[in-house]
Design a protein around this motif. Structure first.
Motif, PDB file in Angstrom:
ATOM      1  N   PRO A   1      49.537  45.122  24.458  1.00 32.98           N
ATOM      2  CA  PRO A   1      48.625  43.967  24.522  1.00 32.98           C
ATOM      3  C   PRO A   1      47.227  44.410  24.974  1.00 32.98           C
ATOM      4  O   PRO A   1      47.077  45.359  25.749  1.00 32.98           O
ATOM      5  CB  PRO A   1      49.278  43.058  25.573  1.00 32.98           C
ATOM      6  CG  PRO A   1      50.720  43.468  25.590  1.00 32.98           C
ATOM      7  CD  PRO A   1      50.744  44.925  25.265  1.00 32.98           C
ATOM      8  N   ALA A   2      46.231  43.711  24.498  1.00 36.72           N
ATOM      9  CA  ALA A   2      44.837  44.071  24.776  1.00 36.72           C
ATOM     10  C   ALA A   2      44.541  44.110  26.274  1.00 36.72           C
ATOM     11  O   ALA A   2      43.820  44.994  26.743  1.00 36.72           O
ATOM     12  CB  ALA A   2      43.894  43.098  24.078  1.00 36.72           C
ATOM     13  N   ASP A   3      45.108  43.160  27.037  1.00 37.32           N
ATOM     14  CA  ASP A   3      44.821  43.148  28.472  1.00 37.32           C
ATOM     15  C   ASP A   3      45.419  44.371  29.168  1.00 37.32           C
ATOM     16  O   ASP A   3      44.834  44.908  30.111  1.00 37.32           O
ATOM     17  CB  ASP A   3      45.289  41.850  29.131  1.00 37.32           C
ATOM     18  CG  ASP A   3      46.788  41.632  29.042  1.00 37.32           C
ATOM     19  OD1 ASP A   3      47.378  41.964  28.000  1.00 37.32           O
ATOM     20  OD2 ASP A   3      47.366  41.129  30.029  1.00 37.32           O
ATOM     21  N   VAL A   4      46.553  44.850  28.701  1.00 39.77           N
ATOM     22  CA  VAL A   4      47.163  46.057  29.260  1.00 39.77           C
ATOM     23  C   VAL A   4      46.286  47.270  28.931  1.00 39.77           C
ATOM     24  O   VAL A   4      46.001  48.107  29.799  1.00 39.77           O
ATOM     25  CB  VAL A   4      48.599  46.251  28.731  1.00 39.77           C
ATOM     26  CG1 VAL A   4      49.157  47.608  29.126  1.00 39.77           C
ATOM     27  CG2 VAL A   4      49.495  45.118  29.210  1.00 39.77           C
ATOM     28  N   GLN A   5      45.844  47.357  27.692  1.00 42.71           N
ATOM     29  CA  GLN A   5      44.958  48.454  27.291  1.00 42.71           C
ATOM     30  C   GLN A   5      43.680  48.453  28.135  1.00 42.71           C
ATOM     31  O   GLN A   5      43.232  49.505  28.602  1.00 42.71           O
ATOM     32  CB  GLN A   5      44.588  48.343  25.813  1.00 42.71           C
ATOM     33  CG  GLN A   5      45.739  48.586  24.863  1.00 42.71           C
ATOM     34  CD  GLN A   5      45.282  48.488  23.421  1.00 42.71           C
ATOM     35  OE1 GLN A   5      44.242  49.039  23.065  1.00 42.71           O
ATOM     36  NE2 GLN A   5      46.051  47.783  22.601  1.00 42.71           N
TER      37      GLN A   5
END
Length: 125
Positions: A51-55
């Motif tokens: 997910p983008a927030d994890v990245q």
């Protein structure tokens, strides 16, 4: 006493040399492996599928670690006299940012970056 650690180990008598040795060794043993692990994680083929927030969090942590690592390497290159001046200057910068007069006594209450008192006690989890 034979076999005693003092038979083979001597520490520096200069506190700055000792400080720099401890910082350098801890950085190599603890900090640098974390930085490498974050780099390896972001280079993994499946990382882009996260997910983008994890990245974003991982990349932010990686940038922070790289910045702190570069800064600490620069600080370790300084002479003890210069390093002491930089450390004292850091305290002056904090007082300037908070708007605290230079001759004011340090606050017993911890402050955030904006100079607002932090709540005391355990975190509200």
């Amino acid at each position: 006493m034979l076999g005693d650690r003092r038979d083979w180990f001597e520490t520096s008598l200069d506190v700055w040399t000792l400080f720099r040795t401890v910082v350098r060794e801890r950085k190599e043993r603890e900090f640098d492996p974390t930085t490498r692990a974050l780099h390896e994680l972001t280079a993994m083929p499946g990382f882009e599928d996260e997910p983008a927030d994890v990245q974003d969090r991982v990349r932010d942590a990686q940038r922070l670690m790289q910045t702190l690592g570069s800064w600490s390497d620069e600080m370790l290159r300084l002479s003890p006299t210069t390093l002491e001046k930089v450390l004292k200057m850091g305290a002056s910068v904090q007082r300037f940012v908070r708007g605290t007069p230079a001759d004011a006594a340090p606050s017993a209450v911890p402050l955030d970056a904006q100079g607002v008192p932090l709540p005391l006690g355990p975190p509200p989890f």
